[in-house]
Design an enzyme around this catalytic site. Structure first.
Site, PDB file in Angstrom:
ATOM      1  N   TRP A   1       0.844  -1.207   0.000  1.00  0.00           N
ATOM      2  CA  TRP A   1       0.000   0.000   0.000  1.00  0.00           C
ATOM      3  C   TRP A   1       0.874   1.251   0.000  1.00  0.00           C
ATOM      4  O   TRP A   1       2.005   1.227   0.484  1.00  0.00           O
ATOM      5  CB  TRP A   1      -0.974  -0.004   1.190  1.00  0.00           C
TER       6      TRP A   1
ATOM      7  N   THR B   1       4.293   0.588  19.031  1.00  0.00           N
ATOM      8  CA  THR B   1       3.646   1.386  17.983  1.00  0.00           C
ATOM      9  C   THR B   1       2.467   0.615  17.380  1.00  0.00           C
ATOM     10  O   THR B   1       1.460   1.209  17.016  1.00  0.00           O
ATOM     11  CB  THR B   1       4.623   1.788  16.848  1.00  0.00           C
TER      12      THR B   1
ATOM     13  N   ASP C   1       1.745  -3.043   9.567  1.00  0.00           N
ATOM     14  CA  ASP C   1       3.184  -2.977   9.253  1.00  0.00           C
ATOM     15  C   ASP C   1       4.007  -3.142  10.529  1.00  0.00           C
ATOM     16  O   ASP C   1       4.993  -3.887  10.557  1.00  0.00           O
ATOM     17  CB  ASP C   1       3.554  -1.599   8.674  1.00  0.00           C
ATOM     18  N   GLU C   2       3.605  -2.415  11.576  1.00  0.00           N
ATOM     19  CA  GLU C   2       4.372  -2.448  12.829  1.00  0.00           C
ATOM     20  C   GLU C   2       4.401  -3.876  13.397  1.00  0.00           C
ATOM     21  O   GLU C   2       5.424  -4.329  13.907  1.00  0.00           O
ATOM     22  CB  GLU C   2       3.785  -1.500  13.887  1.00  0.00           C
TER      23      GLU C   2
ATOM     24  N   GLU D   1       8.692   2.010   6.576  1.00  0.00           N
ATOM     25  CA  GLU D   1       8.313   2.933   7.652  1.00  0.00           C
ATOM     26  C   GLU D   1       8.045   4.348   7.121  1.00  0.00           C
ATOM     27  O   GLU D   1       7.197   5.066   7.642  1.00  0.00           O
ATOM     28  CB  GLU D   1       9.433   2.999   8.702  1.00  0.00           C
TER      29      GLU D   1
ATOM     30  N   GLU E   1       6.747   9.221  13.922  1.00  0.00           N
ATOM     31  CA  GLU E   1       7.007   8.526  12.650  1.00  0.00           C
ATOM     32  C   GLU E   1       7.876   9.382  11.733  1.00  0.00           C
ATOM     33  O   GLU E   1       8.730   8.867  11.007  1.00  0.00           O
ATOM     34  CB  GLU E   1       5.695   8.193  11.928  1.00  0.00           C
TER      35      GLU E   1
ATOM     36  N   HIS F   1       4.586   5.636   6.726  1.00  0.00           N
ATOM     37  CA  HIS F   1       3.736   5.945   7.891  1.00  0.00           C
ATOM     38  C   HIS F   1       3.627   7.449   8.141  1.00  0.00           C
ATOM     39  O   HIS F   1       2.530   7.989   8.258  1.00  0.00           O
ATOM     40  CB  HIS F   1       4.265   5.239   9.148  1.00  0.00           C
TER      41      HIS F   1
ATOM     42  N   HIS G   1       6.881  -5.877  11.439  1.00  0.00           N
ATOM     43  CA  HIS G   1       8.249  -5.498  11.830  1.00  0.00           C
ATOM     44  C   HIS G   1       8.597  -6.071  13.204  1.00  0.00           C
ATOM     45  O   HIS G   1       9.729  -6.508  13.441  1.00  0.00           O
ATOM     46  CB  HIS G   1       8.414  -3.969  11.849  1.00  0.00           C
TER      47      HIS G   1
ATOM     48  N   GLU H   1       8.398  -1.732  18.231  1.00  0.00           N
ATOM     49  CA  GLU H   1       7.453  -2.049  17.152  1.00  0.00           C
ATOM     50  C   GLU H   1       6.143  -2.564  17.747  1.00  0.00           C
ATOM     51  O   GLU H   1       5.066  -2.277  17.230  1.00  0.00           O
ATOM     52  CB  GLU H   1       8.039  -3.087  16.180  1.00  0.00           C
TER      53      GLU H   1
HETATM   54 FE   LIG Z   1       7.821   0.723  13.299  1.00  0.00          FE
HETATM   55 FE   LIG Z   2       6.004   3.265  11.901  1.00  0.00          FE
END
Ligand SMILES: [Fe+2]
Ligand SMILES: [Fe+2]
Length: 325
Positions: A33, A167, A196-197, A111, A76, A114, A200, A164
């Protein structure tokens, strides 16, 4: 062999599986995305209508929740600081195309979306004094941070595993609170970032797990040391115009506690989940000092729970300069 040489060897061993790590924990760029997928397209006829809707829904969000969202965005946006720090870790060589430096670049590239996405949303929301927010961002990158990891990969991966997960929690909570006031766009925005976090987090947790197999005592000592120092938030130096370094962080964190976006209880739960994920209880072959570090981290959640019961969060909202007048 000294502990620094062993660390390099361990990093090189994990590095051999980097191709696998990259495919397992990161997404191909072409199908990933992008911020544009979640924002109105300025080329469209109905652009202004969509912006009006964004603004109407942003007004319905609580002051504290919006303040937390702005603080999360600034955090971010300070990505250059995090990339520079990861590139400097022992065992990461930025002149190499492949291996650890490839991980750092690819992680940074994910990242970076974000901050881009949240920043554009906040701009369109009409609720933010963008100049004040941008000044805070410039300050945060300018001031840097001290995570107390040094250049140690073991301490750094404890930090990133923890961070991570933190967040992930905070973006996830903002998503569900936004949904409650019908702000489905923002819920989606924070939802995709949270996902995503989480991915990660899984990567960094797997690095620590791998290190525990290769160099258990040193990894345990690094874990104990980081927990003793406490995991500081990447925005601990946050400030606003006219303020000293770090003077705004407590207000941001209080707002996060009041809205339940990120609380002391979450910190404890993250620690508990990491103890389980790394199976700390059953690690074998530790030396004496590592055994002590294990005892310390195992007992820590209960201790923190007792301390947190005595902690009081100020109930009064703070007047952030980030809001439009
Ligand atoms: Fe992150
Ligand atoms: Fe992030």
């Amino acid at each position: 062999m000294n502990s620094s040489n062993v660390r390099l060897e361990v990093m090189q061993t994990i590095e051999k599986t980097m191709d696998e790590i990259l495919t397992k924990y990161l997404k191909p760029i072409e199908t990933n995305w992008q911020p544009a997928d979640l924002l109105p397209d300025a080329r469209d006829e109905n652009f202004f209508e969509e912006v009006r809707e964004i603004q109407a829904l942003a007004k319905d969000m609580s002051y504290d929740l919006f303040a937390v969202l702005i603080g999360d965005t600034i955090t971010e946006e300070a990505l250059p600081t995090y990339e520079a720090w990861l590139m400097d870790i022992e065992g990461v060589n930025q002149y190499e195309k492949k291996g650890w430096s490839q991980w750092v670049r690819a992680w940074t590239a994910e990242e970076n979306r974000h901050g881009d996405l949240l920043n554009k949303y906040l701009y369109l929301s009409g609720r933010v004094n963008m100049r004040e927010m941008e000044t805070s961002t410039q300050y945060l990158i300018n001031d840097g941070f001290d995570l107390q990891t040094g250049r140690d990969p073991y301490r750094s991966f404890i930090y990133t595993s923890f961070q991570e997960l933190a967040t992930n929690i905070s973006h996830r909570r903002v998503a569900s609170l936004s949904k409650k006031t019908g702000n489905h766009r923002l819920a989606k925005i924070c939802g995709v970032i949270a996902a995503d976090e989480a991915r990660h987090a899984r990567a960094y947790i797997s690095f620590v797990k791998h290190i525990l197999e290769l160099d258990a005592s040193e990894m345990m000592l690094a874990f104990g040391d980081m927990m003793k120092k406490k995991i500081v938030m990447p925005a601990h130096c946050l400030r606003e115009t006219g303020g000293e370094i770090g003077s705004l962080f407590a207000h941001f964190s209080d707002a996060a506690q009041r809205t339940m976006v990120y609380t002391t209880h979450d910190y404890i739960e993250i620690l508990e989940s990491l103890l389980v994920k790394w199976d700390i209880e059953n690690i074998t072959g530790l030396n004496d000092s590592a055994e002590k570090a294990r005892d310390y981290v195992m007992a820590l959640p209960k201790r923190l729970q007792r301390i947190s019961k005595r902690m009081k969060v100020p109930q009064k909202e703070y007047e952030f300069k980030w809001f439009a007048v």
